[in-house]
Write an enzyme that holds these catalytic residues in place. Sequence first.
Site, PDB file in Angstrom:
ATOM      1  N   ARG A 237     -19.887  51.604  87.097  1.00  0.00           N
ATOM      2  CA  ARG A 237     -20.586  50.847  88.214  1.00  0.00           C
ATOM      3  C   ARG A 237     -21.762  50.297  87.784  1.00  0.00           C
ATOM      4  O   ARG A 237     -23.125  50.838  87.016  1.00  0.00           O
ATOM      5  CB  ARG A 237     -20.657  51.985  88.803  1.00  0.00           C
ATOM      6  N   GLU A 266     -23.116  42.032  92.880  1.00  0.00           N
ATOM      7  CA  GLU A 266     -22.120  41.330  92.257  1.00  0.00           C
ATOM      8  C   GLU A 266     -21.902  40.436  92.879  1.00  0.00           C
ATOM      9  O   GLU A 266     -21.463  41.391  93.940  1.00  0.00           O
ATOM     10  CB  GLU A 266     -20.692  42.345  91.971  1.00  0.00           C
ATOM     11  N   HIS A 285     -17.234  41.745  86.025  1.00  0.00           N
ATOM     12  CA  HIS A 285     -16.096  43.217  86.476  1.00  0.00           C
ATOM     13  C   HIS A 285     -14.417  42.711  86.235  1.00  0.00           C
ATOM     14  O   HIS A 285     -13.620  42.774  86.861  1.00  0.00           O
ATOM     15  CB  HIS A 285     -16.683  43.129  87.921  1.00  0.00           C
TER      16      HIS A 285
HETATM   17  C1  DGY Z   1     -11.793  50.054  89.316  1.00  0.00           C
HETATM   18  O1  DGY Z   1     -10.176  50.272  89.268  1.00  0.00           O
HETATM   19  O2  DGY Z   1     -12.958  50.971  90.254  1.00  0.00           O
HETATM   20  C2  DGY Z   1     -12.072  48.695  88.316  1.00  0.00           C
HETATM   21  O3  DGY Z   1     -13.594  48.721  88.371  1.00  0.00           O
HETATM   22  C3  DGY Z   1     -11.864  47.402  89.882  1.00  0.00           C
HETATM   23  O4  DGY Z   1     -12.580  47.961  91.055  1.00  0.00           O
END
Ligand code: DGY
Length: 319
Positions: A237, A266, A285
């Site tokens: 993250r 994002e 992402h």
């Molecule tokens: C998750 O599954 O947490 C991925 O980062 C997609 O948001």
Amino acid sequence: MKPHVVVYKKLPEHLVQRLQAEFDLTLFDRITDDNRADFIAALATAHGMIGASLPITNAMLEAAPQLKIVSTISVGVDNFDLDYFRQRGLMLAHTPGVLTEATADTIFALILASARRVVELAEYVKAGRWKGSIGEAQFGVNVHGKTLGLIGMGRIGSAVARRAHHGFGMPILYHNRRPDPEAERELGARYVSKEDLLAQADFVCVMLPLTPQTERMFGAPEFALMKRSAIFINASRGRIVDEAALIAALQDKTIHGAGLDVFEVEPLPLQSPLLKLPNVVALPHIGSATHETRLAMAELAVTNLIAGLRGEPVAHLAV
Ligand code: DGY
């Protein structure tokens, strides 16, 4: 009367049908400013919610007095206030496991792309700038045999470590809340302090969930401890990192480069200096974004939701 479920992300048709067999559905492909009011209105009678990629605020949950379960199509649960779920006795289901290998593949793609300058040099070819055999100015750095440092050794960290050990002969250092004897035995991974890991690793890879404890845990002091030749990888993250400090470290060559799938904001704003830095590979992402994996995640989230609303045990509860 059937329980009411609000779907806030587009689901494949066969999963919509599976849900329709048991529940009344209100379907949204995604929530935007245009349909946010309709979404909130639908929550008034919702017993369940399923979706992804939307911060679910406590105000939204307050608008759903009959709610029992939210099923997120993600492993990460940073879009939710977990304390609120605990206090209200709400279930929060998520999708660990099914995305481990796809996400580890993305992380390895970032390692390879940033070390071997794959994106930059592919653009160089497409721009018609490849006029002769390339020289030192375009050389990358080795991946095989280099030391991989994993901050966090959960499911995805272990999957990255397996690729590094078996495929690339990389010594593995890791720092985690607790040691992982299996990774040490099977992959020769070595548990070290965060400081030692930062000082010794050639690739520093963040493998943590975003929590109040991990938020902005990477800043200027951490980048200063890293080797000048090190490459920083983050597909967890963005808010785990102080992005301004990362940009400064990349601009002044405190570190060699970065491979990033996640950002503080994002989509990454167009004015972000990260977009101008040649030593950065930036992805939108895509960690788990393959057809097969996103389908498996959606199927698991639907299974979790159905179990929760039937009053059966839910296999994957974050809360
Ligand atoms: C998750 O599954 O947490 C991925 O980062 C997609 O948001």
